[in-house]
Write a protein that holds these residues in place. Structure first.
Motif, PDB file in Angstrom:
ATOM      1  N   GLY A 162       0.833  -1.198   0.000  1.00 39.22           N
ATOM      2  CA  GLY A 162       0.000   0.000   0.000  1.00 39.22           C
ATOM      3  C   GLY A 162       0.870   1.251   0.000  1.00 39.22           C
ATOM      4  O   GLY A 162       2.086   1.176   0.195  1.00 39.22           O
ATOM      5  N   LYS A 163       0.210   2.402  -0.215  1.00 41.75           N
ATOM      6  CA  LYS A 163       0.978   3.652  -0.244  1.00 41.75           C
ATOM      7  C   LYS A 163       1.389   4.090   1.159  1.00 41.75           C
ATOM      8  O   LYS A 163       2.397   4.746   1.349  1.00 41.75           O
ATOM      9  N   THR A 164       0.558   3.736   2.146  1.00 45.08           N
ATOM     10  CA  THR A 164       0.909   4.020   3.545  1.00 45.08           C
ATOM     11  C   THR A 164       1.139   2.689   4.258  1.00 45.08           C
ATOM     12  O   THR A 164       0.249   1.839   4.281  1.00 45.08           O
ATOM     13  N   VAL A 165       2.340   2.537   4.818  1.00 49.67           N
ATOM     14  CA  VAL A 165       2.611   1.272   5.519  1.00 49.67           C
ATOM     15  C   VAL A 165       3.077   1.528   6.951  1.00 49.67           C
ATOM     16  O   VAL A 165       3.705   2.545   7.242  1.00 49.67           O
ATOM     17  N   LEU A 166       2.737   0.585   7.812  1.00 50.43           N
ATOM     18  CA  LEU A 166       3.285   0.559   9.166  1.00 50.43           C
ATOM     19  C   LEU A 166       4.667  -0.084   9.044  1.00 50.43           C
ATOM     20  O   LEU A 166       4.787  -1.198   8.531  1.00 50.43           O
ATOM     21  N   TYR A 167       5.688   0.630   9.461  1.00 48.16           N
ATOM     22  CA  TYR A 167       7.051   0.128   9.288  1.00 48.16           C
ATOM     23  C   TYR A 167       7.683  -0.099  10.656  1.00 48.16           C
ATOM     24  O   TYR A 167       7.934   0.850  11.389  1.00 48.16           O
ATOM     25  N   THR A 168       7.939  -1.356  10.994  1.00 44.86           N
ATOM     26  CA  THR A 168       8.498  -1.636  12.321  1.00 44.86           C
ATOM     27  C   THR A 168      10.021  -1.563  12.331  1.00 44.86           C
ATOM     28  O   THR A 168      10.625  -1.394  13.389  1.00 44.86           O
ATOM     29  N   GLY A 169      10.639  -1.749  11.144  1.00 41.75           N
ATOM     30  CA  GLY A 169      12.100  -1.800  11.108  1.00 41.75           C
ATOM     31  C   GLY A 169      12.650  -2.909  12.010  1.00 41.75           C
ATOM     32  O   GLY A 169      13.818  -2.890  12.383  1.00 41.75           O
ATOM     33  N   GLN A 170      11.784  -3.853  12.383  1.00 45.48           N
ATOM     34  CA  GLN A 170      12.136  -5.036  13.196  1.00 45.48           C
ATOM     35  C   GLN A 170      12.614  -4.679  14.611  1.00 45.48           C
ATOM     36  O   GLN A 170      13.145  -5.536  15.315  1.00 45.48           O
ATOM     37  N   MET A 171      12.459  -3.414  15.013  1.00 45.90           N
ATOM     38  CA  MET A 171      13.036  -3.022  16.305  1.00 45.90           C
ATOM     39  C   MET A 171      12.382  -3.739  17.494  1.00 45.90           C
ATOM     40  O   MET A 171      13.074  -4.268  18.369  1.00 45.90           O
ATOM     41  N   TRP A 172      11.043  -3.735  17.532  1.00 45.93           N
ATOM     42  CA  TRP A 172      10.377  -4.412  18.657  1.00 45.93           C
ATOM     43  C   TRP A 172      10.677  -5.903  18.634  1.00 45.93           C
ATOM     44  O   TRP A 172      10.919  -6.510  19.681  1.00 45.93           O
ATOM     45  N   GLN A 173      10.670  -6.470  17.423  1.00 47.38           N
ATOM     46  CA  GLN A 173      10.904  -7.914  17.313  1.00 47.38           C
ATOM     47  C   GLN A 173      12.325  -8.284  17.742  1.00 47.38           C
ATOM     48  O   GLN A 173      12.596  -9.392  18.180  1.00 47.38           O
TER      49      GLN A 173
ATOM     50  N   GLY B  45      -8.954   5.123  12.810  1.00 48.14           N
ATOM     51  CA  GLY B  45      -9.411   5.229  11.431  1.00 48.14           C
ATOM     52  C   GLY B  45      -8.299   5.417  10.407  1.00 48.14           C
ATOM     53  O   GLY B  45      -8.537   5.869   9.286  1.00 48.14           O
ATOM     54  N   VAL B  46      -7.070   5.059  10.777  1.00 48.28           N
ATOM     55  CA  VAL B  46      -5.938   5.190   9.844  1.00 48.28           C
ATOM     56  C   VAL B  46      -5.877   3.931   8.968  1.00 48.28           C
ATOM     57  O   VAL B  46      -5.923   2.811   9.488  1.00 48.28           O
ATOM     58  N   GLU B  47      -5.781   4.129   7.667  1.00 44.67           N
ATOM     59  CA  GLU B  47      -5.637   2.982   6.757  1.00 44.67           C
ATOM     60  C   GLU B  47      -4.160   2.768   6.468  1.00 44.67           C
ATOM     61  O   GLU B  47      -3.450   3.711   6.108  1.00 44.67           O
ATOM     62  N   PHE B  48      -3.724   1.534   6.613  1.00 43.51           N
ATOM     63  CA  PHE B  48      -2.301   1.243   6.387  1.00 43.51           C
ATOM     64  C   PHE B  48      -2.133  -0.215   6.000  1.00 43.51           C
ATOM     65  O   PHE B  48      -2.984  -1.064   6.284  1.00 43.51           O
ATOM     66  N   GLY B  49      -1.015  -0.490   5.329  1.00 39.83           N
ATOM     67  CA  GLY B  49      -0.638  -1.861   5.016  1.00 39.83           C
ATOM     68  C   GLY B  49       0.658  -2.208   5.734  1.00 39.83           C
ATOM     69  O   GLY B  49       1.140  -1.444   6.579  1.00 39.83           O
TER      70      GLY B  49
ATOM     71  N   GLY C 258       6.140   0.687  -3.830  1.00 31.24           N
ATOM     72  CA  GLY C 258       5.234   1.810  -4.100  1.00 31.24           C
ATOM     73  C   GLY C 258       4.824   2.576  -2.856  1.00 31.24           C
ATOM     74  O   GLY C 258       3.774   3.229  -2.837  1.00 31.24           O
ATOM     75  N   VAL C 259       5.668   2.516  -1.819  1.00 29.23           N
ATOM     76  CA  VAL C 259       5.332   3.183  -0.555  1.00 29.23           C
ATOM     77  C   VAL C 259       5.595   4.693  -0.662  1.00 29.23           C
ATOM     78  O   VAL C 259       6.647   5.109  -1.152  1.00 29.23           O
ATOM     79  N   GLU C 260       4.634   5.488  -0.201  1.00 27.87           N
ATOM     80  CA  GLU C 260       4.804   6.950  -0.198  1.00 27.87           C
ATOM     81  C   GLU C 260       4.870   7.515   1.219  1.00 27.87           C
ATOM     82  O   GLU C 260       5.479   8.544   1.453  1.00 27.87           O
ATOM     83  N   ARG C 261       4.202   6.827   2.153  1.00 28.37           N
ATOM     84  CA  ARG C 261       4.181   7.290   3.543  1.00 28.37           C
ATOM     85  C   ARG C 261       4.445   6.108   4.472  1.00 28.37           C
ATOM     86  O   ARG C 261       3.922   5.015   4.245  1.00 28.37           O
ATOM     87  N   VAL C 262       5.239   6.412   5.493  1.00 24.98           N
ATOM     88  CA  VAL C 262       5.594   5.361   6.439  1.00 24.98           C
ATOM     89  C   VAL C 262       5.168   5.800   7.845  1.00 24.98           C
ATOM     90  O   VAL C 262       5.397   6.942   8.229  1.00 24.98           O
ATOM     91  N   ILE C 263       4.537   4.886   8.557  1.00 24.99           N
ATOM     92  CA  ILE C 263       4.230   5.133   9.975  1.00 24.99           C
ATOM     93  C   ILE C 263       5.169   4.251  10.794  1.00 24.99           C
ATOM     94  O   ILE C 263       5.153   3.022  10.662  1.00 24.99           O
ATOM     95  N   THR C 264       6.011   4.881  11.597  1.00 25.80           N
ATOM     96  CA  THR C 264       7.013   4.126  12.354  1.00 25.80           C
ATOM     97  C   THR C 264       6.511   3.831  13.775  1.00 25.80           C
ATOM     98  O   THR C 264       5.568   4.475  14.251  1.00 25.80           O
ATOM     99  N   VAL C 265       7.182   2.904  14.416  1.00 25.09           N
ATOM    100  CA  VAL C 265       6.708   2.464  15.738  1.00 25.09           C
ATOM    101  C   VAL C 265       7.738   2.663  16.851  1.00 25.09           C
ATOM    102  O   VAL C 265       7.489   2.278  17.994  1.00 25.09           O
TER     103      VAL C 265
ATOM    104  N   VAL D 213       7.614  10.418   6.640  1.00 26.31           N
ATOM    105  CA  VAL D 213       7.768   9.525   7.802  1.00 26.31           C
ATOM    106  C   VAL D 213       7.165  10.182   9.043  1.00 26.31           C
ATOM    107  O   VAL D 213       7.493  11.319   9.375  1.00 26.31           O
ATOM    108  N   LYS D 214       6.284   9.447   9.700  1.00 25.53           N
ATOM    109  CA  LYS D 214       5.735   9.921  10.975  1.00 25.53           C
ATOM    110  C   LYS D 214       5.686   8.770  11.959  1.00 25.53           C
ATOM    111  O   LYS D 214       5.386   7.631  11.569  1.00 25.53           O
ATOM    112  N   SER D 215       5.940   9.086  13.199  1.00 28.15           N
ATOM    113  CA  SER D 215       5.776   8.090  14.247  1.00 28.15           C
ATOM    114  C   SER D 215       4.283   7.876  14.500  1.00 28.15           C
ATOM    115  O   SER D 215       3.489   8.808  14.334  1.00 28.15           O
ATOM    116  N   TYR D 216       3.923   6.687  14.918  1.00 24.19           N
ATOM    117  CA  TYR D 216       2.493   6.437  15.202  1.00 24.19           C
ATOM    118  C   TYR D 216       1.968   7.385  16.270  1.00 24.19           C
ATOM    119  O   TYR D 216       0.785   7.737  16.276  1.00 24.19           O
ATOM    120  N   LEU D 217       2.842   7.842  17.173  1.00 22.59           N
ATOM    121  CA  LEU D 217       2.404   8.783  18.210  1.00 22.59           C
ATOM    122  C   LEU D 217       2.008  10.118  17.590  1.00 22.59           C
ATOM    123  O   LEU D 217       1.036  10.750  18.014  1.00 22.59           O
TER     124      LEU D 217
END
Lengths: 324, 102
Positions: free
Chosen positions: A43-54, A120-124, A161-168, A191-195
C-alpha cells in the motif's frame, strides 16, 4: 577486559551486509505479531516496524551473553565467533529468546496496529520486506555498510510503491526521517511516528485508564525528532495523570541504550540511575521506545513497573482484544 | 604531544567532524550521563590539534558515548557533538579496526 569492540562491531557489520539485519531473526519472528490482525500487504501508507520491537528479545539475550565476557579473559572468543558468523548465522545460538518474551514485545506492535485502526488510519504492512533500518550500524560508525543498507531499504520501499511510512519506535523514525534523506539521494518518503499520527487524530477513548504515572522520554524522540508533546497529549486523553521527573522532555536522561550492545555493565549503571530518578516520582513508569523499555525493565526494582505507552493507550482507545 | 598534521583531514574524510566552534566551556562534560571527564571537550581538542595517539588511546570512551545529545542540546557554541563522536567511530572502524567493508 572490555568486550572486544572490533569483533562485536564486525559481527554487526557482517550481519547487516550478508543478512540485512543487525541480529537476523528470520521471517517468522519478524511477522508473528501480525497474526489475526488482517493487515493488508503493501500500500501507499505502511506501518514500518524496522524489526526493532521484534529484535529486543534478541538484544536482551545478546546483552546477557556479552555481560558474561565484559570483564573476563575470554574475549578472544568473539574473534572466533565473528569468523563462524560469516559462514552461519549465529544469532539464534548467541541470542536465544523465549516465546514468552517475544510475545511480550510483539504485543506492543499489536497494540500500535489496533490503535491506528481505532483512529481510522488505513495502512498496510510489508511483511518479510519490513527491513531493519540500520540504526545501530549508523550509531557505531559503520558508515559504508550503513549507507549500502539504507540504499537497499530505500529501493525496497520504492519497489513496493510506498509513499508514507508510519514508524513504531524512535530509532527507525530518526533513521528514515532524518538520516536517510542525507545519505540516499532522492529519498522522499514521508515519515511519521504512530504517536504523531494518533496525536493529530481526534478520536474518542472507550474507557479511562484512570491511573497516575511518570514518563521517561526517549532521547531520540525528544532531542533528535522533537516528539515530546504527542505522548503527553495521548496519555492525558487516555486518562493517565502524569508527573514529570526533573529531567524530562528535551532534558531527558538516557536509559543506557544502545550501550548494552558493547558495554552492558555501563549501560546498566546509567539505566539504574534513570530508574531511580523516575521511581522517586512515581512507581508506574511509561516509556515510548522498545530499547528504553528493555533497559529500564532490566534494572527496575520489584515495586516499580515499567510499561510501554501503547499498553495504556490500547487500554483506553481500543476494543478489548479477543484471546489468541 | 606528537602532532599528526594529516589526522584531522583523514578523520574528516566523510565531512562529519567539526569542533572548531568549541570554546572549551565544559558544559558537555558537566552534563554527560556517563560522567566521563574527557568526553567530549578534551577529546575534540586533541582531534583539532592532530594528537592522533591520544584520541586513539580513548577508543573505549569514544564507543561508550550514548549519543544521547544531552551535551549537544545544551552546547552554547552549537557544536554537533554526537555527529563528531560518530565520525571518530567511523575513523577508528576504518583505520584501526579494519572494518572498511562494514
Amino acid at each position: 577486559m572490555p568486550v572486544p569492540i572490533k569483533s562485536t562491531l564486525g559481527i554487526l557489520g557482517d550481519n547487516l551486509r550478508k543478512r540485512h539485519s543487525a541480529l537476523p531473526l528470520g521471517r517468522r519472528k519478524v511477522t508473528a505479531w501480525t497474526r489475526g490482525l488482517g493487515i493488508p500487504r503493501g500500500g501507499k501508507t505502511v506501518l514500518y516496524t524496522g524489526q526493532m520491537w521484534q529484535m529486543v528479545p534478541a538484544i536482551n539475550a545478546m546483552s546477557r551473553q556479552l555481560a558474561k565476557y565484559e570483564h573476563s579473559r575470554m574475549g578472544f572468543l568473539f574473534g572466533f565467533a565473528r569468523s563462524m558468523n560469516k559462514l552461519v548465522n549465529l544469532t539464534p545460538l548467541l541470542a536465544r529468546t523465549s516465546a514468552r518474551e517475544r510475545e511480550e514485545y510483539d504485543r506492543r506492535l499489536r497494540n500500535i496496529a489496533r490503535l491506528l485502526k481505532a483512529a481510522g488510519v488505513e495502512f498496510g504492512y510489508l511483511y518479510e520486506n519490513d527491513l531493519y533500518a540500520g540504526g545501530l550500524a549508523h550509531d557505531e560508525g559503520l558508515d559504508r555498510g550503513f549507507v549500502a543498507h539504507a540504499e537497499r531499504v530505500s529501493e525496497n520501499l520504492r519497489r513496493a510503491g510506498v509513499e508514507r511510512v508510519i514508524t513504531v519506535d524512535p530509532h527507525t523514525t530518526n533513521m528514515l526521517r532524518s538520516v536517510y534523506p542525507k545519505v540516499v539521494p532522492g529519498f522522499s518518503i514521508a515519515v511519521k511516528s504512530y504517536l504523531e499520527v494518533l496525536a493529530e487524530r481526534d478520536f474518542a477513548r472507550r474507557r479511562s485508564v484512570d491511573r497516575t504515572a511518570t514518563i521517561h522520554d526517549s532521547c531520540v524522540y525528544a532531542r533528535y525528532e522533537g516528539v515530546v508533546d504527542q505522548p503527553r497529549k495521548l496519555l492525558a486523553g487516555a486518562g493517565v495523570r502524569l508527573s514529570e521527573p526533573e529531567l524530562s522532555g528535551t532534558l531527558t536522561f538516557c536509559c543506557g541504550g544502545p550501550l548494552e550492545t558493547l558495554f552492558p555493565g555501563k549501560s546498566a549503571e546509567i539505566a539504574t540511575r534513570r530508574i531511580e530518578q523516575l521511581g522517586s516520582v512515581n512507581r508506574q513508569v511509561v516509556t515510548a521506545c522498545p530499547l528504553c523499555l528493555a533497559n529500564l525493565s532490566r534494572v527496575a526494582p520489584p515495586e516499580t513497573e515499567v510499561r510501554d505507552i501503547s499498553d495504556y493507550l490500547a487500554e483506553a482507545y481500543c476494543p478489548t482484544e479477543a484471546p489468541a | 604531544m606528537k602532532v599528526d598534521p594529516d589526522f584531522l583531514t583523514a578523520l574528516n574524510l566523510g565531512g562529519g567532524f567539526d569542533a572548531r566552534m568549541c570554546m572549551n566551556c565544559g558544559t558537555c562534560t558537566a552534563l554527560c550521563p556517563l560522567g566521563v571527564e574527557l568526553l567530549p571537550r578534551k577529546l575534540f581538542r586533541y582531534a583539532l590539534l592532530g594528537d592522533r595517539d591520544r584520541v586513539l588511546g580513548q577508543t573505549e570512551t569514544i564507543f561508550s558515548c550514548l549519543l544521547c545529545r544531552m551535551c549537544e542540546s545544551n552546547c552554547p557554541a552549537g557544536v554537533h557533538i554526537a555527529e563528531n563522536v560518530r565520525t571518530l567511530r567511523t575513523y577508528i572502524n576504518r583505520e584501526i579496526h579494519a572494518l572498511a567493508e562494514a
